[in-house]
Design an enzyme around this catalytic site. Sequence first.
Site, PDB file in Angstrom:
ATOM      1  N   ARG A   1      39.816  11.074 -48.423  1.00  6.52           N
ATOM      2  CA  ARG A   1      39.595  11.140 -46.977  1.00  6.52           C
ATOM      3  C   ARG A   1      38.138  10.866 -46.622  1.00  6.52           C
ATOM      4  NH1 ARG A   1      41.686  16.819 -45.423  1.00  6.52           N
ATOM      5  NH2 ARG A   1      40.752  16.199 -43.424  1.00  6.52           N
TER       6      ARG A   1
ATOM      7  N   ARG B   1      47.287  19.235 -56.026  1.00  3.68           N
ATOM      8  CA  ARG B   1      47.415  20.220 -54.948  1.00  3.68           C
ATOM      9  C   ARG B   1      46.976  19.585 -53.639  1.00  3.68           C
ATOM     10  NH1 ARG B   1      44.816  25.678 -57.777  1.00  3.68           N
ATOM     11  NH2 ARG B   1      46.422  25.931 -59.404  1.00  3.68           N
TER      12      ARG B   1
ATOM     13  N   ASP C   1      46.318  18.921 -49.719  1.00  3.95           N
ATOM     14  CA  ASP C   1      45.837  19.809 -48.658  1.00  3.95           C
ATOM     15  C   ASP C   1      46.835  19.898 -47.515  1.00  3.95           C
ATOM     16  OD1 ASP C   1      43.462  20.311 -49.995  1.00  3.95           O
ATOM     17  OD2 ASP C   1      42.368  18.716 -48.958  1.00  3.95           O
TER      18      ASP C   1
END
Length: 256
Positions: free
Chosen positions: A203, A50, A52
Amino acid sequence: MPRYALKIEYDGGPFAGWQRQKDQPSVQGAIEAALARLERDLPAIAAAGRTDAGVHALGQVAHCDMGKDWAPFRLMEALNYHLKPAPVAVVACAPVADDFHARFSARERRYLFRLVSRRAPLVHDRGQAWRVGHALDLAAMQAGAARLIGRHDFTTFRSLQCQAESPVKTLDALDVEALPYPGGGTEYRFHVRARSFLHNQVRSFVGTLERVGAGAWSPDDVSAALEARDRAACGPVSPPGGLYLERVGYPTDPFA
């Protein structure tokens, strides 16, 4: 119901993420709307990851159940027709066994992060890479990345909203390479591989390693942050536009 695996590319910029949203555009919603043009009352699709808001994909994998048998090429072509003009494309389609699950059957996920160091703003790659205006030390970033390889408690490098049951994950690879970039810059590509990831983990890695490349952190600081097991010890989180879900690995490649 016949089950099909779909390999999907998308530009995450216009979307609130992969997962279907009630009031915002999503990649899942776009694909399910295209499927609904082909057959009615189909089950929801499932994806390997999933992503972002703003995160892209080069090789996302999803599976869908259809009410009738489709030739894979015809299904791919029909979906791409109905996906227009959304920046989403089905690049491969294959029939799979009923027990294939895009998420739970996956054995590894590979992400790519693009970081560009140059003074001028990005034009053609705006929203597709993270630009910084200062020089970066490749060797230092590689040394910092090496501190993260292996099985660790990655509490420092996951978001506070992460819903994973455990922060313990095994990071199989975090490689950093440098390539010339047009306009007098350098592109740094971070290749990250693991069976699964925590929310914002990649990230968080890249944002921290950028600080190492800039000279604000040392590789030892990366080790200290990891050992702190504290989100507050993490470096800045990089923006989503440079991140791509590059590949999903399965025991048997459904698209081979």
